[in-house]
Enzyme design. Structure first.
Site, PDB file in Angstrom:
ATOM      1  CD1 TRP A  97      53.460  14.933 -30.513  1.00  0.00           C
ATOM      2  CD2 TRP A  97      55.178  15.881 -31.586  1.00  0.00           C
ATOM      3  NE1 TRP A  97      53.934  14.015 -31.422  1.00  0.00           N
ATOM      4  CE2 TRP A  97      54.985  14.572 -32.099  1.00  0.00           C
ATOM      5  CE3 TRP A  97      56.201  16.674 -32.112  1.00  0.00           C
ATOM      6  CZ2 TRP A  97      55.791  14.044 -33.103  1.00  0.00           C
ATOM      7  CZ3 TRP A  97      57.004  16.146 -33.114  1.00  0.00           C
ATOM      8  CH2 TRP A  97      56.792  14.846 -33.593  1.00  0.00           C
ATOM      9  CG  ASP A 199      53.680  26.119 -49.185  1.00  0.00           C
ATOM     10  OD1 ASP A 199      53.485  25.538 -50.272  1.00  0.00           O
ATOM     11  OD2 ASP A 199      54.743  26.003 -48.544  1.00  0.00           O
TER      12      ASP A 199
END
Length: 250
Positions: A97, A199
């Protein structure tokens, strides 16, 4: 919505050092084709995403491979992949995380320097040793010796065919894009293949709580570095500090 715990429960126990006393799943943003959650245990946070295994075969496996390739070449921060598994219905990926920081000018200055440093590393050919995805689009990556050939045959032609087959492009538009493809060698500077994120729009850049740039959701290939720069101009673009730092480093 039923979280496919059977694909990661043992891994979660290993990551937390035993059976967690409590586990919750909080929906978070993370793309249009994956279901994304924060896993909260009594002492840990993780990022979980899963997708329909039949819709996009090995999508998350290839994302994990792309993150590892970036980790080898990018001097900034790449989230650690902690677990990946799949069955006939689902594919899951667990990563660390990232606790978010502030996306300020200094962070984008650092990102510009780090991206330029990665682009300065020379690859052997344009392509990759496997095909992958950019979002939901499959990317062909068979090697080519020059960028125009790679971009025409591995990027433009598959997309043009898909667009014509689905009625998104008319045959006239198809011909216009074909003419563009023929002009590409004279339009694009001749450069060596660089590893690109593939991307690199603003939604795929984070800043962690140590003010380090973090890259996520790659669509990597050894390609022309300006593909990354062009992508940064989408959806509002990056701050000027990013481009100045990139130019000063490259």
């Amino acid at each position: 919505m039923q979280v496919p715990e059977h694909l990661f429960w043992e891994a979660l126990q290993e990551l937390t050092g035993g059976t967690p006393r409590s586990v919750s799943y909080l929906p978070v943003s993370g793309g249009s084709i994956n279901k994304c959650f924060q896993i909260r245990t009594d002492a840990h946070y993780f990022f979980l995403k899963w997708q329909d295994a039949a819709a996009y075969p090995d999508l998350l496996k290839k994302e994990a491979t792309g993150l590892e390739l970036l980790r080898q070449h990018f001097k900034g921060y790449i989230p650690e992949v902690l677990h990946r598994d799949a069955d006939e219905q689902h594919e899951v990926l667990i990563m660390e995380w990232i606790h978010s920081g502030k996306q300020d000018e200094m962070a984008f200055t650092t990102l510009g320097e780090q991206l330029a440093s990665m682009h300065l590393q020379q690859g052997g050919a344009f392509g990759l040793d496997h095909d992958n995805y950019m979002g939901a689009l499959e990317q062909q990556n068979q090697a080519c010796t020059d960028f125009p050939s790679f971009y025409i045959t591995r990027r433009l032609e598959p997309l043009i065919k898909k667009a014509v087959d689905t009625g998104v492009l008319s045959s006239n538009s198809h011909r216009q894009l074909e003419r563009l493809g023929r002009r590409l060698p004279e339009m694009v500077p001749d450069e060596f293949p660089s590893l690109i994120h593939g991307d690199l729009w603003s939604g795929n850049v984070m800043v962690n709580n140590r003010q380090e740039p973090v890259l996520i959701d790659p669509a990597v290939a050894w390609s022309h570095r300006e593909c990354d720069i062009a992508m940064t101009a989408l959806f509002g673009g990056f701050p000027d500090a990013f481009y100045s730092a990139y130019q000063n480093t490259y």
